[in-house]
Design a protein around this motif. Structure first.
Motif, PDB file in Angstrom:
ATOM      1  N   ARG A  41      62.911  57.217  75.367  1.00 45.01           N
ATOM      2  CA  ARG A  41      63.607  58.027  76.160  1.00 45.01           C
ATOM      3  C   ARG A  41      63.284  57.124  77.389  1.00 45.01           C
ATOM      4  O   ARG A  41      63.108  57.368  78.722  1.00 45.01           O
ATOM      5  CB  ARG A  41      63.442  59.255  76.538  1.00 45.01           C
ATOM      6  CG  ARG A  41      64.713  59.756  77.546  1.00 45.01           C
ATOM      7  CD  ARG A  41      66.016  60.291  76.635  1.00 45.01           C
ATOM      8  NE  ARG A  41      66.191  60.372  75.990  1.00 45.01           N
ATOM      9  CZ  ARG A  41      66.912  61.002  75.263  1.00 45.01           C
ATOM     10  NH1 ARG A  41      68.971  60.425  75.216  1.00 45.01           N
ATOM     11  NH2 ARG A  41      66.646  62.174  73.800  1.00 45.01           N
ATOM     12  N   LEU A  46      68.771  58.024  78.711  1.00 45.79           N
ATOM     13  CA  LEU A  46      68.481  59.485  80.119  1.00 45.79           C
ATOM     14  C   LEU A  46      70.099  59.805  80.581  1.00 45.79           C
ATOM     15  O   LEU A  46      70.852  60.529  80.433  1.00 45.79           O
ATOM     16  CB  LEU A  46      67.687  59.317  81.171  1.00 45.79           C
ATOM     17  CG  LEU A  46      67.559  60.727  81.668  1.00 45.79           C
ATOM     18  CD1 LEU A  46      67.635  61.907  80.568  1.00 45.79           C
ATOM     19  CD2 LEU A  46      66.306  60.572  82.215  1.00 45.79           C
ATOM     20  N   GLU A  49      73.311  59.560  78.575  1.00 48.16           N
ATOM     21  CA  GLU A  49      73.300  61.082  78.290  1.00 48.16           C
ATOM     22  C   GLU A  49      74.085  62.537  79.370  1.00 48.16           C
ATOM     23  O   GLU A  49      74.436  63.123  79.320  1.00 48.16           O
ATOM     24  CB  GLU A  49      71.616  61.533  78.314  1.00 48.16           C
ATOM     25  CG  GLU A  49      71.183  61.020  76.596  1.00 48.16           C
ATOM     26  CD  GLU A  49      72.866  61.535  75.811  1.00 48.16           C
ATOM     27  OE1 GLU A  49      71.776  62.463  74.809  1.00 48.16           O
ATOM     28  OE2 GLU A  49      73.444  60.703  75.325  1.00 48.16           O
ATOM     29  N   VAL A  50      73.271  61.963  80.362  1.00 49.75           N
ATOM     30  CA  VAL A  50      73.712  62.926  81.818  1.00 49.75           C
ATOM     31  C   VAL A  50      74.833  62.559  82.644  1.00 49.75           C
ATOM     32  O   VAL A  50      75.899  63.934  82.058  1.00 49.75           O
ATOM     33  CB  VAL A  50      73.199  62.574  82.770  1.00 49.75           C
ATOM     34  CG1 VAL A  50      72.872  63.244  84.534  1.00 49.75           C
ATOM     35  CG2 VAL A  50      71.207  62.764  83.126  1.00 49.75           C
ATOM     36  N   ARG A  54      75.360  65.846  78.340  1.00 51.36           N
ATOM     37  CA  ARG A  54      74.323  66.121  77.629  1.00 51.36           C
ATOM     38  C   ARG A  54      72.566  66.445  78.271  1.00 51.36           C
ATOM     39  O   ARG A  54      72.066  66.797  77.489  1.00 51.36           O
ATOM     40  CB  ARG A  54      73.930  65.238  76.802  1.00 51.36           C
ATOM     41  CG  ARG A  54      75.587  65.014  75.296  1.00 51.36           C
ATOM     42  CD  ARG A  54      75.199  64.871  74.441  1.00 51.36           C
ATOM     43  NE  ARG A  54      75.173  64.143  73.856  1.00 51.36           N
ATOM     44  CZ  ARG A  54      75.939  62.702  73.034  1.00 51.36           C
ATOM     45  NH1 ARG A  54      76.816  63.878  73.172  1.00 51.36           N
ATOM     46  NH2 ARG A  54      75.658  61.355  72.753  1.00 51.36           N
ATOM     47  N   ALA A  55      72.477  65.999  79.082  1.00 52.82           N
ATOM     48  CA  ALA A  55      71.203  66.146  80.313  1.00 52.82           C
ATOM     49  C   ALA A  55      71.359  66.720  81.873  1.00 52.82           C
ATOM     50  O   ALA A  55      72.684  66.445  81.894  1.00 52.82           O
ATOM     51  CB  ALA A  55      70.884  65.220  79.679  1.00 52.82           C
ATOM     52  N   TYR A  87      64.358  66.385  84.255  1.00 52.41           N
ATOM     53  CA  TYR A  87      65.803  66.716  83.349  1.00 52.41           C
ATOM     54  C   TYR A  87      65.470  66.962  82.212  1.00 52.41           C
ATOM     55  O   TYR A  87      64.260  67.251  81.999  1.00 52.41           O
ATOM     56  CB  TYR A  87      66.613  64.911  82.970  1.00 52.41           C
ATOM     57  CG  TYR A  87      67.067  64.203  83.640  1.00 52.41           C
ATOM     58  CD1 TYR A  87      65.762  62.849  84.117  1.00 52.41           C
ATOM     59  CD2 TYR A  87      67.778  64.235  84.569  1.00 52.41           C
ATOM     60  CE1 TYR A  87      66.410  62.622  85.864  1.00 52.41           C
ATOM     61  CE2 TYR A  87      68.219  63.335  85.665  1.00 52.41           C
ATOM     62  CZ  TYR A  87      67.617  62.434  86.298  1.00 52.41           C
ATOM     63  OH  TYR A  87      67.788  61.729  86.879  1.00 52.41           O
ATOM     64  N   GLU A  88      66.553  68.015  82.020  1.00 47.76           N
ATOM     65  CA  GLU A  88      66.792  68.139  79.669  1.00 47.76           C
ATOM     66  C   GLU A  88      68.040  68.067  79.996  1.00 47.76           C
ATOM     67  O   GLU A  88      68.599  68.140  80.145  1.00 47.76           O
ATOM     68  CB  GLU A  88      66.103  70.280  79.885  1.00 47.76           C
ATOM     69  CG  GLU A  88      65.773  70.586  79.228  1.00 47.76           C
ATOM     70  CD  GLU A  88      65.172  71.977  79.365  1.00 47.76           C
ATOM     71  OE1 GLU A  88      65.778  73.046  80.323  1.00 47.76           O
ATOM     72  OE2 GLU A  88      64.529  72.513  78.356  1.00 47.76           O
ATOM     73  N   THR A  89      67.570  67.714  78.592  1.00 49.50           N
ATOM     74  CA  THR A  89      68.797  67.614  76.799  1.00 49.50           C
ATOM     75  C   THR A  89      69.532  68.182  76.669  1.00 49.50           C
ATOM     76  O   THR A  89      68.342  69.653  76.565  1.00 49.50           O
ATOM     77  CB  THR A  89      68.217  65.818  76.622  1.00 49.50           C
ATOM     78  OG1 THR A  89      67.394  66.842  75.705  1.00 49.50           O
ATOM     79  CG2 THR A  89      67.705  64.789  77.315  1.00 49.50           C
ATOM     80  N   ASN A  90      70.462  68.489  76.186  1.00 52.90           N
ATOM     81  CA  ASN A  90      70.991  69.626  75.271  1.00 52.90           C
ATOM     82  C   ASN A  90      69.953  70.100  73.893  1.00 52.90           C
ATOM     83  O   ASN A  90      69.763  70.615  73.860  1.00 52.90           O
ATOM     84  CB  ASN A  90      72.704  69.182  74.888  1.00 52.90           C
ATOM     85  CG  ASN A  90      73.230  69.618  76.390  1.00 52.90           C
ATOM     86  OD1 ASN A  90      73.076  70.175  77.438  1.00 52.90           O
ATOM     87  ND2 ASN A  90      74.395  69.200  76.025  1.00 52.90           N
TER      88      ASN A  90
END
Lengths: 159, 165
Positions: A41, A46, A49-50, A54-55, A87-90
């Motif tokens: 990652r 990342l 994705e944000v 999705r994050a 961060y946390e992703t979906n």
């Protein structure tokens, strides 16, 4: 056709072309501008994705303080910090990003060496104390388990 | 003479080429280095992933796989950074990261990305070539692993990248 014209067209111009190609290839071989490949990652992935929703940024104890690390100068430890953003992703992956490191101060070690075991122990205690507020609660019982260092891990022993 | 004008241009191009191939300061790019998967671990070690390093960043990612119980999604990462001469010889310790624990037992996948070059904290000074190593290991928690708890494993040997010509 004069001898000068022949020399220009058949010798000098090809040499110019060859020299240009070599110079360009040498510059490309330095590779200074190549972006890093994706890791499990990496930050650009990342951030993508944000941006896609999705994050998301998460507020964690670690992200509220600067993280302290004991850095060996060659003759003593200094304690430097970095910023942590979480961060946390979906998909359920947790990603922690370390940035903005403190600069290494100038060091004037007369003689370089590795830290002693006592210095390492003292450093771990300082680091643990300074980062205590950021550490997530571990699994029940884990606090009683000593830290493990695998066989073959670099421990500063020369050789 | 016309010929000497072409000779001057040729010499200028050659000089440009020499500038480009001349030794750079100790920040020249070499290929990134990645190590994936489990190489060594205690029985029951169930953490997979990768460590990647390059100029300007590095990343450690772990994911729990086929663990015996949900507790083992609770896992931690640990790295030791050290340096050495690119020509061999003893290594010198730089710093340690971790243990960094995943936030809880719900997180199967956990990554840490460092958006700065390890060289900043691990070098022999400007214009001194250095090979930088990451020795990394991981553990997943097993409450049934009596007296030990953390089932550990490590990727061997350490990954490295070089600030070299």
């Amino acid at each position: 056709m004069s001898i000068n014209t022949i020399v220009r067209r058949k010798v000098i111009l090809p040499l110019l072309l060859l020299a240009t190609v070599i110079a360009m290839a040498a510059g490309a071989a330095q590779g200074a501008g190549q972006p890093p490949p994706n890791g499990l990652r990496d930050t650009p992935t990342l951030m993508a994705e944000v941006n896609r929703g999705r994050a998301r940024l998460v507020d964690t104890p670690a992200s509220r303080i600067r993280h302290t690390t004991g850095v060996w100068t060659g003759c003593h430890f200094v304690y430097l910090t970095t910023k942590i953003t979480d961060y946390e992703t979906n998909a359920g992956e947790f990603v922690s990003v370390s940035s903005d490191p403190d600069p290494m101060p100038p060091t004037n070690c007369v003689e370089r060496r590795n830290p002693t075991e006592g210095e390492m122990t003292a450093m771990r205690a300082v680091v643990a104390a300074r980062n205590a507020a950021a550490r997530p609660p571990g699994p029940p019982g884990s606090e009683k388990v000593p830290e493990w260092v695998p066989d073959g891990a670099f421990n500063g022993t020369p050789g | 003479m016309r010929t000497s004008k072409y000779l001057r241009v040729l010499l200028a191009v050659a000089a440009l080429g020499l500038m480009l191939v001349a030794p750079q300061p100790a920040s020249a790019h070499t290929s990134p280095y990645t190590r994936n998967g489990m190489i060594y671990g205690h029985p029951g070690f169930c953490v997979n992933g990768s460590v990647t390093q390059d100029h300007g960043w590095h990343s450690v990612g772990t994911i729990t796989t086929d663990c015996r119980n949900a507790y083992q999604n609770w896992h931690r990462q640990y790295q030791r950074y050290y340096k050495g001469s690119p020509y061999g010889g003893p290594g010198e310790y730089c710093f340690t990261e971790g243990p960094h624990e995943s936030p809880g037992w719900g997180e199967k996948a956990f990554s840490r990305t460092y958006t700065w070059d390890i060289w900043n904290w691990c070098n022999y000074g400007y214009n001194h070539y250095v090979r930088i190593y990451i020795d990394s290991w991981q553990a997943a928690w097993d409450p049934n692993y009596t007296g030990i708890g953390w089932r550990e494993g490590a990727w061997r040997p350490a990954t490295s990248h070089c600030h070299c010509p």
